[in-house]
Scaffold this motif. Structure first.
Motif, PDB file in Angstrom:
ATOM      1  N   GLY A   1     -56.710 154.674 -18.796  1.00 15.20           N
ATOM      2  CA  GLY A   1     -55.426 154.988 -19.397  1.00 15.20           C
ATOM      3  C   GLY A   1     -55.169 156.475 -19.486  1.00 15.20           C
TER       4      GLY A   1
ATOM      5  N   ALA B   1     -44.491 157.949 -18.246  1.00 19.83           N
ATOM      6  CA  ALA B   1     -45.803 157.312 -18.417  1.00 19.83           C
ATOM      7  C   ALA B   1     -45.709 156.115 -19.362  1.00 19.83           C
TER       8      ALA B   1
ATOM      9  N   PHE C   1     -44.673 152.978 -17.658  1.00 18.19           N
ATOM     10  CA  PHE C   1     -45.799 152.306 -17.004  1.00 18.19           C
ATOM     11  C   PHE C   1     -46.630 151.539 -18.026  1.00 18.19           C
ATOM     12  N   ALA C   2     -46.819 152.147 -19.207  1.00 18.62           N
ATOM     13  CA  ALA C   2     -47.595 151.480 -20.264  1.00 18.62           C
ATOM     14  C   ALA C   2     -46.913 150.191 -20.713  1.00 18.62           C
TER      15      ALA C   2
ATOM     16  N   GLY D   1     -53.020 156.030 -23.719  1.00 23.38           N
ATOM     17  CA  GLY D   1     -52.010 156.941 -23.198  1.00 23.38           C
ATOM     18  C   GLY D   1     -50.967 157.272 -24.253  1.00 23.38           C
TER      19      GLY D   1
ATOM     20  N   LEU E   1     -52.236 157.584 -16.847  1.00 14.66           N
ATOM     21  CA  LEU E   1     -50.969 157.919 -17.476  1.00 14.66           C
ATOM     22  C   LEU E   1     -50.748 159.430 -17.552  1.00 14.66           C
ATOM     23  N   ASN E   2     -51.839 160.202 -17.688  1.00 11.32           N
ATOM     24  CA  ASN E   2     -51.700 161.657 -17.644  1.00 11.32           C
ATOM     25  C   ASN E   2     -51.194 162.120 -16.285  1.00 11.32           C
TER      26      ASN E   2
ATOM     27  N   GLY F   1     -52.768 151.167 -22.071  1.00 12.91           N
ATOM     28  CA  GLY F   1     -51.479 151.565 -22.617  1.00 12.91           C
ATOM     29  C   GLY F   1     -51.596 152.287 -23.943  1.00 12.91           C
TER      30      GLY F   1
ATOM     31  N   TYR G   1     -43.657 162.233 -20.550  1.00 10.17           N
ATOM     32  CA  TYR G   1     -44.155 161.258 -21.524  1.00 10.17           C
ATOM     33  C   TYR G   1     -43.458 159.908 -21.361  1.00 10.17           C
TER      34      TYR G   1
END
Length: 509
Positions: free
Chosen positions: A418, A462, A465-466, A290, A422-423, A287, A459
């Protein structure tokens, strides 16, 4: 090593607090390097004529060498002596940094980055294991690991500031050269003031099959995630890397369960508390990495901040990290069970990250970013401090290096996952948003606005998700980390005859 380099077991080292200064300085250098080079990358790419396709190797060469060789580096520290490994790692890192700063072409740059990673893999576990065997009193250990945890967590953000200054006002080459004074001072200081407990080395024969399997397996895993970010998750080589990593790492575990002197004694990771720490730390880093990436893009591309201003924008996170680690974690470490610092710490970090899901093009820094980063730093600092301490607590001194290497490995693999995961989520969300909204945009200005809105949408998707990943890290810490609070006595084993798992006062392992 000279007799002055070791101390009698059970006797506190008179120079231990001076030693902490140089160990912390070395850790700061390694952590700074993880972000400082990213700031300099666009300028270095232009100067050295590195193609867009090869640009990633400035980061990947370091990540592969560092991640792949960490367990080997930890074992070398146990075998060869942590002080000697620490000093060699520092000198090697300085020389590799000088080579990178003097690079005249991409091959020289990639080679320098790989060398930095290799010496970093010696340096990082040696630094953490030196702390583990030097500070054995519970209260002193809490203070020492509080400082170390603050540096480990906040140093990356400081790297953004320093990288911005050096790139904007001097030259990208100074982002490499700046490591040299750090390394020289830390190596000279360590040589004179760092002492190891007598009988803490692991002189068993090196587990060569374990070294080969772990190195190849970790390299395949890190490269798989790195490639997934640029080429896609279903691309043949990416899938092949993940399959190879799984086969190699399963074979590594089987070999370690059979050989007499394993590279990674399975008792180190089989312990419930340590296993929970490695897993929750890895998730938290997924997390965090990212977020650093997306906030840097958001501040520079969407908000138009300069590199220096971007670095300073991360200061609330640094302040939060230092406060959480040195004030909350250190003060409460000997009073409450570690899980009641780690679990709530990760959850407070998740709340901070939850605030950052509200980002829009015109979001106020003071209203959203500042409190979000402050809470994230506060939570991570509070959680990292006991995690760093407990990850090496209760292990035999002979295993301290490889136990420390596992901490770094979980962080390195977490960072690779990460960045890639996340990207991918962000890019997918951006593409979907732009495809859905670009048709209604009339004129170039409107289309550019949609593109920016799409990036911000990516952003925030993502970051959501983090948030979930940090919540999972908190739940794992609360569930698996079952050690009680440390007492006031010694908390680490010492001496040649230490048991595989020594009980710690007031701790039920």
């Amino acid at each position: 090593m000279s007799e002055a380099a070791v101390k009698a077991p059970g006797v506190p080292d008179a120079n231990r607090w001076k030693a902490l200064v140089f160990i912390a300085l070395a850790q700061l250098m390694v952590v700074l390097d993880s972000t400082i080079v990213n700031i300099a990358l666009p300028s270095a790419q232009q100067d050295l004529g590195i193609s867009d396709g090869n640009r990633q190797w400035v980061v990947t060469a370091y990540a592969l060498a560092f991640g792949g060789l960490l367990l080997f580096g930890g074992r070398i520290a146990d075998l060869w002596g942590r002080k000697r490994t620490f000093v060699v790692g520092l000198i090697g890192f300085a020389l590799a940094s000088a080579l990178g700063g003097a690079a005249t072409n991409e091959a020289m740059m990639f080679g320098a980055r790989a060398l930095q990673g290799a010496f970093g893999a010696l340096l990082a576990p040696a630094a953490l294991s030196l702390l583990a065997v030097t500070f054995t009193d519970a209260k002193e250990r809490a203070k020492a690991f509080g400082i170390y945890g603050a540096i480990a967590g906040g140093g990356a953000a400081v790297g953004l500031i320093l990288g911005g200054f050096l790139t904007e006002y001097l030259d990208w080459r100074w982002t490499f050269f700046v490591n040299i004074p750090f390394a020289v001072v830390a190596a000279a200081g360590a040589w004179f003031v760092v002492h190891e407990p007598a009988g803490s080395r692991n002189r068993a024969a090196l587990d060569v099959p374990g070294v080969i399997l772990s190195t190849l397996g970790l390299v395949a895993l890190v490269y798989g995630f790195t490639r997934a970010e640029s080429e896609g998750w279903s691309e043949a080589t990416t899938v092949g890397m993940f399959v190879a990593a799984a086969v190699l790492l399963v074979a590594f575990v089987l070999v370690e369960s059979k050989v007499k002197a394993p590279l990674l004694p399975l008792r180190v990771v089989a312990d419930r508390t340590r296993g929970g720490i490695y897993l929750s730390l890895g998730l938290a880093i997924i997390g965090m990495f990212g977020l650093f990436l997306f906030l840097t893009y958001y501040l520079q591309i969407v908000k138009g901040y300069s590199p220096v201003k971007t670095g300073f924008a991360f200061m609330p996170m640094v302040v939060g990290m230092i406060t959480g680690s040195t004030q909350i974690g250190t003060r409460l470490m000997t009073r409450v069970a570690p899980r009641f610092l780690m679990g709530p710490g990760f959850l407070v970090g998740a709340v901070g990250m939850l605030l950052l899901t509200q980002l829009e093009i015109d979001t106020s820094y003071a209203a959203v970013l500042l409190p979000g980063m402050l809470l994230l730093g506060l939570g991570m600092g509070t959680a990292f401090m006991p995690a760093m301490s407990m990850a090496t607590q209760g292990v035999r001194p002979q295993d301290a290096g490889v136990a420390s290497a596992m901490v770094n490995t979980s962080q390195q693999v977490g960072g690779a996952i990460g960045t890639a995961l996340l990207n991918t989520i962000a890019a997918s969300a951006t593409t979907t948003y732009v495809a859905d909204h670009i048709g209604g945009a009339s004129g170039r200005a409107q289309q550019q606005l949609v593109q920016l809105q799409g990036q911000v949408q990516g952003y925030t998707s993502a970051i959501w998700f983090a948030v979930g990943i940090l919540v999972a890290a908190g739940v794992i810490a609360l569930t698996f980390v079952n050690a009680g609070r440390p007492g006031g006595g010694a908390v680490a084993a010492s001496g040649e005859g230490a048991e595989d798992e020594l009980p710690v006062p007031v701790i039920a392992h």
